[in-house]
Scaffold this active site. Structure first.
Site, PDB file in Angstrom:
ATOM      1  N   TYR A 117       4.157  20.665  82.295  1.00 24.25           N
ATOM      2  CA  TYR A 117       2.763  20.247  82.490  1.00 24.25           C
ATOM      3  C   TYR A 117       2.394  19.004  81.674  1.00 24.25           C
ATOM      4  O   TYR A 117       1.367  18.399  81.916  1.00 24.25           O
ATOM      5  CB  TYR A 117       1.808  21.395  82.136  1.00 24.25           C
ATOM      6  CG  TYR A 117       1.832  22.535  83.135  1.00 24.25           C
ATOM      7  CD1 TYR A 117       2.665  22.487  84.253  1.00 24.25           C
ATOM      8  CD2 TYR A 117       1.035  23.651  82.973  1.00 24.25           C
ATOM      9  CE1 TYR A 117       2.700  23.518  85.165  1.00 24.25           C
ATOM     10  CE2 TYR A 117       1.062  24.696  83.883  1.00 24.25           C
ATOM     11  CZ  TYR A 117       1.899  24.625  84.977  1.00 24.25           C
ATOM     12  OH  TYR A 117       1.929  25.659  85.886  1.00 24.25           O
ATOM     13  N   LYS A 162      15.706  29.355  83.340  1.00 24.58           N
ATOM     14  CA  LYS A 162      16.423  29.107  84.596  1.00 24.58           C
ATOM     15  C   LYS A 162      17.700  28.368  84.208  1.00 24.58           C
ATOM     16  O   LYS A 162      17.980  27.242  84.661  1.00 24.58           O
ATOM     17  CB  LYS A 162      15.508  28.279  85.526  1.00 24.58           C
ATOM     18  CG  LYS A 162      16.033  28.092  86.916  1.00 24.58           C
ATOM     19  CD  LYS A 162      15.975  29.344  87.775  1.00 24.58           C
ATOM     20  CE  LYS A 162      16.566  29.083  89.139  1.00 24.58           C
ATOM     21  NZ  LYS A 162      16.851  30.318  89.905  1.00 24.58           N
ATOM     22  N   ASP A 205      13.495  33.896  88.216  1.00 21.76           N
ATOM     23  CA  ASP A 205      13.314  34.530  89.531  1.00 21.76           C
ATOM     24  C   ASP A 205      13.507  36.039  89.425  1.00 21.76           C
ATOM     25  O   ASP A 205      12.759  36.826  90.020  1.00 21.76           O
ATOM     26  CB  ASP A 205      14.236  33.906  90.595  1.00 21.76           C
ATOM     27  CG  ASP A 205      15.597  33.513  90.056  1.00 21.76           C
ATOM     28  OD1 ASP A 205      15.820  33.639  88.826  1.00 21.76           O
ATOM     29  OD2 ASP A 205      16.472  33.097  90.837  1.00 21.76           O
ATOM     30  N   ASP A 208       2.892  30.375  83.134  1.00 22.32           N
ATOM     31  CA  ASP A 208       1.652  30.312  83.897  1.00 22.32           C
ATOM     32  C   ASP A 208       1.755  31.259  85.096  1.00 22.32           C
ATOM     33  O   ASP A 208       0.878  32.080  85.365  1.00 22.32           O
ATOM     34  CB  ASP A 208       1.456  28.858  84.359  1.00 22.32           C
ATOM     35  CG  ASP A 208       0.079  28.609  84.939  1.00 22.32           C
ATOM     36  OD1 ASP A 208      -0.739  29.538  84.933  1.00 22.32           O
ATOM     37  OD2 ASP A 208      -0.170  27.480  85.401  1.00 22.32           O
ATOM     38  N   ASP A 264       0.118  35.363  85.469  1.00 14.12           N
ATOM     39  CA  ASP A 264      -0.828  35.743  86.525  1.00 14.12           C
ATOM     40  C   ASP A 264      -0.273  36.905  87.349  1.00 14.12           C
ATOM     41  O   ASP A 264      -1.014  37.815  87.740  1.00 14.12           O
ATOM     42  CB  ASP A 264      -1.128  34.558  87.451  1.00 14.12           C
ATOM     43  CG  ASP A 264      -2.404  33.857  87.043  1.00 14.12           C
ATOM     44  OD1 ASP A 264      -2.722  33.889  85.829  1.00 14.12           O
ATOM     45  OD2 ASP A 264      -3.085  33.276  87.908  1.00 14.12           O
TER      46      ASP A 264
END
Ligand code: NAD
Length: 364
Positions: A141, A191, A223, A247, A251
């Site tokens: 980000y 990852k 994943d 992020d 959620d």
């Protein structure tokens, strides 16, 4: 104890839920003989309207001088069409960066009394108690370059996943410290099969892990983590990860409990004040109607008491009061089952305060 708290009500239901949390803090102050001094400042849409900036410099100054910051929420349709730099969310990203709040803590706790509100099966959700720790000030980000450009007559677009080793190290350390006072397990999510940044993340996690031989460390690909959170969330204690992975996963994890109105969060740095806010947004659809669930914001000030002020006993009283009102069957609209009576924001707050007062009577 005397503490300075900056209050940033923000937009939509922000001011309503923040008022509830301030009332709860006042009750803590009365019960335990502390003094909390509040300074109010503007952030988000309201700051754009009144000061022409989502994060006025005065707000940053007041925040830096305080011991803890309580934020409601920012944003709403009124500001949706403004250019990027003038968006309410810029205020939020800006204050995190200004205060170097690199660690975002999101506890996800399934309350037995609300188990029916989850979209998952009861036996999957019952007993879930995990903490997602998201790196907040670097990674995808914030990395540069972040741009659109032209190559061989075609538009290309670039975002950059950038980390300094020290930035990875401090968030991983934080994860181990948290695990030490919880169930002593850290799941580091990356990852590493594809991304170089993740391979370094994994190396650092291993290195830091050596300083915490009492804590179990496991690595999980992002994943798989997304899948495991739904399949068997009880396996997790502290889950630590990069900014964007965090992020998304946080959620996803938030829905384990069934309602956004129940989830608190804390953003903290190595020094200086922490920022405490509910996970939910400004809920423009119910703003000004007295319908907002204040429990996430109330639980956020419990985190402030615990993590910024070291007042664990006081935090426990607040958390216990929240569980009590739920066990007593009190509900706001977002967590009520069909046909159940619902309370307004202020009524729910009064129930929490009454539960705190009752606890004090029992202990005295
Ligand atoms: P939202 O969280 O505001 O609302 C989603 C849904 O949940 C709505 O139906 C809302 O009524 C309900 N809800 C949320 N909090 C609730 C509460 N405390 N009690 C009862 N119901 C609640 O998300 P959204 O609708 O996607 O976004 C609305 C605005 O909030 C947007 O402008 C968005 O940018 C902003 N936002 C801000 C933050 C923040 O300030 N941290 C976070 C997310 C979204």
């Amino acid at each position: 104890m005397k503490k300075k708290i900056t209050v940033l009500p923000g937009d939509g239901i922000g001011p309503e839920v923040v008022q509830s949390a301030v009332n709860v803090l006042d009750t803590v102050a009365d019960q335990f003989g502390h003094e909390f001094e509040y300074s109010y400042a503007k952030i988000g849409g309201v700051a754009i309207d009144e000061e022409n900036s989502p994060l006025p410099s005065e707000t940053v100054r007041v925040c830096k001088e305080s011991d803890g910051i309580l934020l409601g929420a920012v944003g709403g349709p009124k500001w949706d069409t403004l250019p990027g730099d003038m968006r309410p969310e810029k205020g939020l990203l800006g204050i995190r960066k200004e205060l170097n709040l690199f660690a975002n803590l999101r506890p996800v706790t399934a309350f037995d009394s609300l188990i029916e509100a989850s979209t998952l099966r009861k036996e999957v959700v019952k007993g879930v108690d995990l903490m997602i720790l998201r790196e907040l000030t670097s990674g995808l980000y914030f990395g540069e370059p972040k741009e659109r450009r032209e190559e061989n007559g075609e538009q290309v677009v670039v975002d950059t996943l950038y980390y300094k080793r020290s930035e990875i190290e401090r968030i991983i350390k934080q994860a181990f410290e948290l695990a030490r006072v919880r169930r002593k397990k850290v799941t580091s999510v990356d990852k590493a099969n594809v991304l170089e940044s993740s391979r370094v993340w994994r190396e650092v996690a291993e290195e830091v892990g050596k300083q915490y031989p009492d804590i179990e460390l496991e690595h999980m690909l992002v994943d798989n983590a997304a899948m495991q959170l739904i399949r068997d969330p009880k396996q997790f204690d502290v889950l630590v990860t990069e900014n964007m992975f965090g992020d998304i996963l946080s959620d996803e994890a938030s829905m384990l409990t069934g309602s956004l109105g129940m989830l608190p969060s804390a953003s903290i740095g190595s020094t200086g004040p922490g920022l405490y806010e509910p996970v939910h947004g400004s809920a423009p659809d119910i703003a000004g109607q007295g319908k907002a669930n204040p429990l996430a914001t109330i639980a956020s000030v419990a985190m402030m008491l615990k993590y910024s002020f070291g007042l664990s006993k006081e935090a426990e009283v607040v958390d216990k009061a929240v569980s009590t009102v739920l066990e007593q069957g009190y509900r706001t609209g977002d967590i009520a089952a069909e046909g159940e009576t619902t309370l307004s924001t202020t009524e729910m707050t009064e129930k929490v305060i009454a539960a705190m007062t009752n606890q004090a009577k029992v202990t005295n």
